[in-house]
Design a protein around this motif. Structure first.
Motif, PDB file in Angstrom:
ATOM      1  N   HIS A 113       0.825  -1.204   0.000  1.00 12.66           N
ATOM      2  CA  HIS A 113       0.000   0.000   0.000  1.00 12.66           C
ATOM      3  C   HIS A 113       0.867   1.264   0.000  1.00 12.66           C
ATOM      4  O   HIS A 113       0.397   2.342   0.372  1.00 12.66           O
ATOM      5  N   PHE A 114       2.128   1.096  -0.404  1.00 11.15           N
ATOM      6  CA  PHE A 114       3.067   2.219  -0.580  1.00 11.15           C
ATOM      7  C   PHE A 114       3.318   2.982   0.718  1.00 11.15           C
ATOM      8  O   PHE A 114       3.544   4.192   0.695  1.00 11.15           O
ATOM      9  N   ARG A 115       3.269   2.262   1.838  1.00 13.09           N
ATOM     10  CA  ARG A 115       3.641   2.870   3.117  1.00 13.09           C
ATOM     11  C   ARG A 115       5.067   2.437   3.445  1.00 13.09           C
ATOM     12  O   ARG A 115       5.305   1.426   4.114  1.00 13.09           O
ATOM     13  N   PHE A 116       5.998   3.229   2.926  1.00 22.53           N
ATOM     14  CA  PHE A 116       7.408   2.831   2.998  1.00 22.53           C
ATOM     15  C   PHE A 116       8.059   3.214   4.327  1.00 22.53           C
ATOM     16  O   PHE A 116       9.241   2.946   4.536  1.00 22.53           O
ATOM     17  N   ASP A 117       7.304   3.853   5.215  1.00 23.16           N
ATOM     18  CA  ASP A 117       7.883   4.220   6.512  1.00 23.16           C
ATOM     19  C   ASP A 117       8.175   2.989   7.371  1.00 23.16           C
ATOM     20  O   ASP A 117       8.981   3.044   8.306  1.00 23.16           O
ATOM     21  N   SER A 118       7.505   1.854   7.049  1.00 26.37           N
ATOM     22  CA  SER A 118       7.741   0.628   7.809  1.00 26.37           C
ATOM     23  C   SER A 118       8.722  -0.316   7.116  1.00 26.37           C
ATOM     24  O   SER A 118       8.891  -1.454   7.551  1.00 26.37           O
ATOM     25  N   GLU A 119       9.350   0.156   6.055  1.00 24.42           N
ATOM     26  CA  GLU A 119      10.302  -0.688   5.336  1.00 24.42           C
ATOM     27  C   GLU A 119      11.491  -1.025   6.239  1.00 24.42           C
ATOM     28  O   GLU A 119      12.115  -0.139   6.823  1.00 24.42           O
ATOM     29  N   PRO A 120      11.821  -2.316   6.408  1.00 25.27           N
ATOM     30  CA  PRO A 120      12.911  -2.690   7.311  1.00 25.27           C
ATOM     31  C   PRO A 120      14.273  -2.323   6.748  1.00 25.27           C
ATOM     32  O   PRO A 120      14.480  -2.294   5.530  1.00 25.27           O
ATOM     33  N   THR A 121      15.198  -2.044   7.644  1.00 23.25           N
ATOM     34  CA  THR A 121      16.577  -1.778   7.249  1.00 23.25           C
ATOM     35  C   THR A 121      17.277  -3.099   6.939  1.00 23.25           C
ATOM     36  O   THR A 121      16.748  -4.178   7.194  1.00 23.25           O
ATOM     37  N   THR A 122      18.500  -2.985   6.398  1.00 26.91           N
ATOM     38  CA  THR A 122      19.273  -4.192   6.093  1.00 26.91           C
ATOM     39  C   THR A 122      19.547  -4.997   7.357  1.00 26.91           C
ATOM     40  O   THR A 122      19.461  -6.238   7.360  1.00 26.91           O
ATOM     41  N   ALA A 123      19.863  -4.307   8.452  1.00 30.01           N
ATOM     42  CA  ALA A 123      20.129  -4.988   9.717  1.00 30.01           C
ATOM     43  C   ALA A 123      18.887  -5.724  10.202  1.00 30.01           C
ATOM     44  O   ALA A 123      18.982  -6.851  10.725  1.00 30.01           O
ATOM     45  N   GLU A 124      17.715  -5.125  10.036  1.00 25.95           N
ATOM     46  CA  GLU A 124      16.476  -5.778  10.463  1.00 25.95           C
ATOM     47  C   GLU A 124      16.172  -7.004   9.607  1.00 25.95           C
ATOM     48  O   GLU A 124      15.707  -8.025  10.121  1.00 25.95           O
ATOM     49  N   VAL A 125      16.437  -6.902   8.306  1.00 24.22           N
ATOM     50  CA  VAL A 125      16.217  -8.053   7.423  1.00 24.22           C
ATOM     51  C   VAL A 125      17.112  -9.219   7.838  1.00 24.22           C
ATOM     52  O   VAL A 125      16.667 -10.373   7.902  1.00 24.22           O
ATOM     53  N   ILE A 126      18.368  -8.913   8.126  1.00 29.66           N
ATOM     54  CA  ILE A 126      19.292  -9.964   8.586  1.00 29.66           C
ATOM     55  C   ILE A 126      18.797 -10.580   9.886  1.00 29.66           C
ATOM     56  O   ILE A 126      18.831 -11.807  10.068  1.00 29.66           O
TER      57      ILE A 126
END
Length: 301
Positions: free
Chosen positions: A171-184
């Motif tokens: 829904h194009f809410r990119f404020d919750s996009e995880p960082t690289t560290a969070e993805v790891i």
């Protein structure tokens, strides 16, 4: 400190750190940011922390509780002789441990790692740096059960959090996009939770099966050997004496109150005598107090 003792302590420290690494980073960095208010966060994470508390509590008890050793007064010096006539009646004397130089009560076996005989020995577990025996077996079973439930709970929360993030991104809410560290961290937590759930879950299921049949791991091996010999016609059929019924089997290990089966409590009994089904052999000994009869199957480790 001996090298074996040091290795055992490292095992217990490693297990404690593994539990913490699965339970806490995921809560602080992955789950908590996904809740809109504190009430929702507490409602979802409080059960998890209670599960983790029970994991640590039962793990501590499994590590620190002595599994049970043979009392010195169990057999003093006088033994009822077992001649051929008594053996024909199914009466045998207690087994003897040459290493410990003591007689072994029913279901007792010698542990080469602990270098002593253990009452109703199940197995030696390096992960608790202790034998699993009569007095700490319930703690061990509860530990594996709580670890399995807690790991499953964490996996459910991880799946929920990832779905929430993917829904926000769609829904194009990119404020919750995880960082690289969070993805790891997501990948690591998923991997750890799945591995622990699979390994400990399999262990938990097996010991729940043993609990329902009132058998130890060693007795399970012995029963398999006996069944193979029976199928080959080398020995006559024999009946396992300690399986006294599903419900009673559980009560003998976890306590008589089902409401307290999952609550840590001191094990009742002495680990020397056990209820059995009818028509099994009898072990008779004479100690310095009284003539006591013990009914058990004759199995050597």
């Amino acid at each position: 400190m001996s090298s074996s003792s040091l290795a055992g302590r490292l095992y217990t420290v490693g297990v404690s750190l593994l539990i913490a690494s699965i339970a806490y980073p995921s809560q602080f960095f992955l789950f908590a940011p996904g809740f809109q208010d504190a009430a929702s966060c507490i409602k979802a994470l409080l059960p998890l922390n209670l599960l983790v508390l029970m994991v640590y509590w039962n793990y501590y008890l499994a590590v620190k509780t002595d599994p049970g050793q043979v009392p010195e007064e169990w057999v003093r010096s006088l033994l009822v002789p077992c001649n051929e006539e008594r053996r024909a009646e199914g009466i045998t004397g207690p087994r003897y441990c040459k290493t410990c130089d003591i007689y072994k009560p029913p279901r007792t076996h010698h542990c080469r790692y602990c270098r002593r005989c253990v009452l109703k020995m199940d197995h030696h577990c390096p992960w608790i740096n202790n034998c699993v025996g009569y007095h700490n077996y319930p703690h061990f079973v509860r530990f594996t059960l709580y670890v399995s439930v807690a790991s499953l709970y964490i996996l459910i929360l991880l799946i929920w959090r990832v779905r929430t993030i993917l829904n926000d991104l769609s829904h194009f809410r990119f404020d919750s996009e995880p960082t690289t560290a969070e993805v790891i961290l997501y990948v690591v937590e998923f991997a750890l939770a799945i591995i622990v759930l699979f390994c400990v879950g399999m262990l938990c299921v097996y010991h729940l099966y043993c609990l329902a049949r009132n058998q130890s791991t060693i007795e399970g091996w012995e029963r398999s050997k006996v069944n193979r010999l029976i199928r080959r016609g080398k020995i006559s059929p024999v009946k396992y004496p300690f399986d006294v019924g599903f419900y009673r089997n559980i009560c003998l290990v976890m306590g008589n109150n089902p409401l307290l089966w999952l609550w840590p409590q001191q094990v009742r009994g002495d680990g020397l005598t056990f209820p059995v089904i009818s028509h099994t052999g009898t072990i008779t000994i004479l100690d310095n107090k009284s003539l006591s009869k013990y009914t058990a199957i004759h199995m050597d480790a």
